[in-house]
Design a protein around this motif. Structure first.
Motif, mmCIF file in Angstrom:
data_model
loop_
_atom_site.group_PDB
_atom_site.id
_atom_site.type_symbol
_atom_site.label_atom_id
_atom_site.label_comp_id
_atom_site.label_asym_id
_atom_site.label_seq_id
_atom_site.Cartn_x
_atom_site.Cartn_y
_atom_site.Cartn_z
ATOM 1 N N THR A 38 0.828 -1.206 0.000
ATOM 2 C CA THR A 38 0.000 0.000 0.000
ATOM 3 C C THR A 38 0.862 1.255 0.000
ATOM 4 O OG1 THR A 38 -1.451 -1.279 1.415
ATOM 5 C CG2 THR A 38 -2.035 1.001 1.075
ATOM 6 N N VAL A 39 1.941 1.207 0.786
ATOM 7 C CA VAL A 39 2.811 2.385 0.861
ATOM 8 C C VAL A 39 3.469 2.641 -0.488
ATOM 9 C CG1 VAL A 39 4.943 3.279 1.889
ATOM 10 C CG2 VAL A 39 3.189 2.258 3.337
ATOM 11 N N VAL A 40 3.944 1.557 -1.127
ATOM 12 C CA VAL A 40 4.582 1.723 -2.439
ATOM 13 C C VAL A 40 3.568 2.267 -3.448
ATOM 14 C CG1 VAL A 40 5.621 0.498 -4.384
ATOM 15 C CG2 VAL A 40 6.381 0.020 -2.060
ATOM 16 N N THR A 41 2.374 1.683 -3.470
ATOM 17 C CA THR A 41 1.331 2.169 -4.370
ATOM 18 C C THR A 41 1.024 3.634 -4.082
ATOM 19 O OG1 THR A 41 0.382 -0.032 -4.192
ATOM 20 C CG2 THR A 41 -0.947 1.613 -5.313
ATOM 21 N N GLY A 42 0.951 3.980 -2.800
ATOM 22 C CA GLY A 42 0.655 5.350 -2.398
ATOM 23 C C GLY A 42 1.736 6.317 -2.830
ATOM 24 N N LEU A 43 2.993 5.897 -2.667
ATOM 25 C CA LEU A 43 4.112 6.749 -3.083
ATOM 26 C C LEU A 43 4.025 7.035 -4.582
ATOM 27 C CD1 LEU A 43 7.254 5.338 -1.226
ATOM 28 C CD2 LEU A 43 6.350 7.669 -1.111
ATOM 29 N N LEU A 44 3.736 5.970 -5.351
ATOM 30 C CA LEU A 44 3.689 6.141 -6.807
ATOM 31 C C LEU A 44 2.489 7.002 -7.215
ATOM 32 C CD1 LEU A 44 4.760 2.576 -7.972
ATOM 33 C CD2 LEU A 44 6.119 4.653 -7.890
ATOM 34 N N LEU A 45 1.354 6.800 -6.529
ATOM 35 C CA LEU A 45 0.183 7.639 -6.794
ATOM 36 C C LEU A 45 0.508 9.091 -6.441
ATOM 37 C CD1 LEU A 45 -2.847 7.613 -7.580
ATOM 38 C CD2 LEU A 45 -3.358 7.456 -5.152
ATOM 39 N N GLY A 46 1.231 9.237 -5.317
ATOM 40 C CA GLY A 46 1.658 10.570 -4.902
ATOM 41 C C GLY A 46 2.512 11.237 -5.964
ATOM 42 N N GLY A 47 3.373 10.447 -6.612
ATOM 43 C CA GLY A 47 4.208 10.984 -7.693
ATOM 44 C C GLY A 47 3.354 11.582 -8.795
ATOM 45 N N VAL A 48 2.259 10.882 -9.136
ATOM 46 C CA VAL A 48 1.332 11.369 -10.151
ATOM 47 C C VAL A 48 0.733 12.703 -9.692
ATOM 48 C CG1 VAL A 48 -0.899 10.916 -11.233
ATOM 49 C CG2 VAL A 48 0.773 9.072 -11.014
ATOM 50 N N TYR A 49 0.302 12.749 -8.433
ATOM 51 C CA TYR A 49 -0.299 13.976 -7.909
ATOM 52 C C TYR A 49 0.708 15.128 -7.918
ATOM 53 C CZ TYR A 49 -4.205 11.133 -6.231
ATOM 54 O OH TYR A 49 -5.286 10.301 -6.140
ATOM 55 N N VAL A 50 1.963 14.797 -7.575
ATOM 56 C CA VAL A 50 2.997 15.832 -7.564
ATOM 57 C C VAL A 50 3.123 16.448 -8.959
ATOM 58 C CG1 VAL A 50 5.464 16.263 -7.318
ATOM 59 C CG2 VAL A 50 4.292 14.799 -5.666
ATOM 60 N N LEU A 51 3.169 15.591 -9.969
ATOM 61 C CA LEU A 51 3.306 16.072 -11.348
ATOM 62 C C LEU A 51 2.210 17.075 -11.696
ATOM 63 C CD1 LEU A 51 4.244 12.924 -13.444
ATOM 64 C CD2 LEU A 51 5.476 15.085 -13.354
ATOM 65 N N VAL A 52 0.969 16.733 -11.314
ATOM 66 C CA VAL A 52 -0.151 17.599 -11.670
ATOM 67 C C VAL A 52 -0.136 18.879 -10.835
ATOM 68 C CG1 VAL A 52 -2.638 17.701 -11.982
ATOM 69 C CG2 VAL A 52 -1.467 15.536 -12.234
ATOM 70 N N SER A 53 0.344 18.779 -9.584
ATOM 71 C CA SER A 53 0.271 19.934 -8.685
ATOM 72 C C SER A 53 1.373 20.953 -8.928
ATOM 73 C CB SER A 53 0.369 19.475 -7.232
ATOM 74 O OG SER A 53 -0.491 18.403 -7.020
ATOM 75 N N LEU A 54 2.507 20.505 -9.486
ATOM 76 C CA LEU A 54 3.635 21.426 -9.660
ATOM 77 C C LEU A 54 3.239 22.624 -10.520
ATOM 78 C CD1 LEU A 54 6.601 18.958 -10.113
ATOM 79 C CD2 LEU A 54 6.234 20.563 -8.236
ATOM 80 N N GLY A 55 2.515 22.353 -11.610
ATOM 81 C CA GLY A 55 2.087 23.451 -12.473
ATOM 82 C C GLY A 55 1.122 24.365 -11.753
ATOM 83 N N LEU A 56 0.245 23.762 -10.956
ATOM 84 C CA LEU A 56 -0.784 24.554 -10.282
ATOM 85 C C LEU A 56 -0.190 25.435 -9.191
ATOM 86 C CD1 LEU A 56 -3.873 24.881 -10.402
ATOM 87 C CD2 LEU A 56 -3.977 23.486 -8.369
#
Lengths: 318, 348
Positions: A38-56
């Motif tokens: 779960t933690v690994v999945t969460g970290l990777l999902l977090g990476g996706v969120y980071v990508l989208v949030s950086l521009g915002l």
């Protein structure tokens, strides 16, 4: 780093994340292999969120624009990559490099033709309405061109690897690494380049910056462009593991706001830590809460952060 | 003459004394508009009736949104929350206890006003303004959506169907499909909503609310209780929007989480008001009249496109794309909306 408000937010979030995971391992009463997965999945999902949030974080933090088109721009970048891959047959990760400057141009154009006319609006409701219109326009133009049937971009590196006994998707790992690289790139641009200095000056005090000769409108266009370029990279990196529909980006818009407000407006490290925190909160939360409970947790958090930290929220503007 | 003409002479004189000229003029126009619109279904083809009804629902929502965001100056990006509370209250009371939709509508309006006041109170107490107020209301609407998805008694994601009755019933607000009552009832509801708007705008609390919107510090220094007079338009706004939700449920005989609390519901309340003119009495109606029929007109146009637009045949999304372009152009170039701009030109 501890002396600044932003530094404290980043470290605080980081500490909460680490302590939270430790608590789940020790007192969660769940199988530790399951937790690791779960933690690994969460970290990777977090990476996706980071990508989208950086521009915002740039667009919201520096320009103060509630960019509701963030998700639609993400979908636009994904379709751009799809178009390049399916028509020219190039590698999707090469297409990412090409889509970033195109999205930069798009962002520049939006800011200089539309949003720059609205900077006198103190209530910020007009920019919000324009980005809402933009979001509807982009999604429906994509719908008209590509149709509503789900498309996919095949990844040349499909497959998965084992990390600490947990299974991780290779395209998602690439996206995570990409998120860290984009964040690093943005930090370097903001801290070391003359443009970055001008952006920070405008964010701190627009009038002051214009008095010392900064072309504020140009910097605004540049900032929106940089934000859009980050989204461009995000779209390209997400495309190989996303089912491509015109509304594919919408779910990220809200989460990106949560992350940006949580991490501090205009703070790139804040978006990095905030994105990973929200990703973990969602996946680890799903161990304990059924259905859409984890998402509810995320929104509850958001409202709480909005209520309790107004001074942090305005940090970038004052 | 007008609606005022039917009142008894002494009442009329009384009303005239109490009402400012501006309000009297607005009430006269309202009466005229309602009478003209009441005859509309006799002129337009029957197939246009559903479009007209949708437009009326939009108009009620936009009138509601305008009370809080236009006159109150608190930009709500989550009116779906109040629409949904109205819709679900009606649907739940009707299916679980057989309560008449008319009562459901009133209970829903009251509940929604309570919820709205609570949310707005929290936002104002923590000094959220502008974008942050909008984001907070948006987050609340999303939370309502997620909570509904998890609520067993609200049927989770499946939503609530309103049972079809064997015959028409006024008390249960159900008529034959295509019945003109389904048009006249929301028309009357819209009339009431606009009347509430006019009365509020020209009342003391309404004047206070507008003063606070324009300059909260100055208003407070004059002794106006800022929090109280900010929450009054919020309560009215949420109640009006909830009525639209309750009628929506009755007309479509169904309400689901997305139809009640989806993001598009919030934008459906905002966009007509913005296009017509925020903070004006007639703006939301004009905006709804532009936006409501747009989808149907575009769909009809695409069924038989002119040769140079042949390539658009069979595509979907054009109607919303046009609506989006219209929204962007109006916000950027006519910030006061269609009605607001016309009014300003005429005053000069």
């Amino acid at each position: 780093m501890l002396t600044t408000e932003r530094g404290r937010i980043v470290l605080g979030l980081f500490a909460i994340t680490v302590l939270g995971i430790a608590a789940v391992y020790l007192f969660g009463g769940k199988d530790s292999n399951l937790v690791t997965q779960t933690v690994v999945t969460g970290l990777l999902l977090g990476g996706v969120y980071v990508l989208v949030s950086l521009g915002l974080t740039l667009i919201f933090g520096v320009l103060g624009i509630v960019n509701f088109a963030q998700g639609a721009m993400l979908a636009m970048a994904m379709y751009l990559v799809y178009f390049m891959v399916s028509s020219a047959g190039i590698n999707p990760y090469l297409a990412v490099v090409l889509s970033a400057p195109i999205m930069f141009g798009f962002g520049w154009l939006v800011q200089s033709t539309l949003m720059n006319r609205l900077i006198t609006d103190v209530g910020h409701s007009r920019p919000l309405l324009v980005t809402l219109g933009l979001s509807l326009l982009i999604s429906n133009t994509l719908l008209m061109i590509f149709g509503g049937r789900p498309l996919n971009v095949p990844s040349p590196y499909a497959g998965s690897v084992q990390i600490l006994g947990a299974i991780a998707d290779v395209p998602r790992i690439i996206a995570f690494v990409g998120a860290v690289i984009v964040a690093g790139g943005l930090i370097v641009i903001l801290r070391k380049s003359p443009v970055g200095l001008a952006i920070r000056a405008v964010a701190a005090n627009g009038t002051g910056a214009s008095l010392v000769g900064v072309n504020v409108k140009r910097i605004y266009a540049m900032t929106f462009g940089l934000g859009a370029a980050s989204v461009g990279v995000a779209g390209g990196l997400l495309a190989p593991f996303t089912s491509l529909v015109p509304s594919a980006g919408d779910q990220f818009t809200t989460l990106a706001f949560v992350i940006v407000v949580l991490g501090g407006l205009g703070s790139v490290p804040g978006a990095l830590v905030g994105g990973i925190f929200i990703g973990l909160l969602q996946t680890v939360g799903s161990l304990f809460l059924p259905g859409s409970g984890p998402l509810l947790l995320v929104f509850g958090m958001f409202v709480l952060v909005l209520f309790l930290r107004p001074q942090g929220l305005f940090g970038a503007n004052k | 003459m007008t609606a005022l003409g039917v009142a008894a002479p002494e009442r009329l004189a009384d009303l005239k004394r109490r009402l400012p000229t501006g309000a009297r003029l607005h009430f006269s126009v309202l009466a005229l508009v309602l009478v003209v619109m009441a005859f509309l279904p006799l002129v337009v083809p029957e197939s246009a009736l559903p479009v007209a009804i949708r437009t009326l629902i939009f108009a009620i929502m936009a009138v509601g949104w305008n009370l809080m965001s236009g006159y109150g100056g608190m930009f709500s990006f989550g009116h779906a929350a109040f629409f949904g509370v109205g819709a679900y209250t009606n649907a739940y009371l009707l299916t679980a206890f057989g309560v008449s939709p008319w009562i459901g509508m009133i209970v829903g309006a009251g509940l929604s006003a309570g919820v709205g006041v609570l949310i707005a109170y929290l936002c104002l107490k923590y000094k959220l303004a502008g974008s942050y107020f909008a984001l907070a209301t948006f987050a609340f609407a999303q939370m309502f959506l997620l909570v509904t998805l998890n609520m067993e008694f609200l049927n989770k994601s499946e939503g609530i169907n309103i049972p079809l009755l064997p015959e028409e019933s006024w008390s249960m607000l159900q008529f034959d499909q295509g019945s003109l009552y389904y048009y006249w009832i929301p028309l009357v509801l819209l009339g009431v909503a606009v009347a509430v708007s006019i009365s509020f705008v020209y009342s003391r609390p309404g004047q206070f609310a507008q003063a606070i919107r324009d300059d909260p510090t100055a208003a407070e220094s004059l002794g106006i209780k800022v929090m109280k007079y900010r929450l009054i338009p919020v309560a009215l706004s949420c109640a009006v929007t909830a009525v639209a939700g309750a009628f929506y449920t009755q007309y479509y005989l169904f309400i689901g989480p997305d139809q009640a609390f989806g993001l598009h519901v919030s934008t459906d309340a905002i966009i007509p008001a913005v296009i017509g003119g925020i903070g004006t009495i007639w703006g939301p109606l004009i905006g709804a009249a532009v936006i409501g029929p747009l989808s149907a007109v575009v769909a009809g146009f695409l069924r038989d496109p002119p040769p140079f637009l042949e390539f658009l045949y069979g595509t979907s999304g054009l109607d919303i794309a046009i609506y989006a372009i219209l929204l962007i152009l109006i916000v950027v170039f006519l910030p006061k909306g269609i009605y607001g701009t016309i009014r300003e030109r005429r005053r000069k």
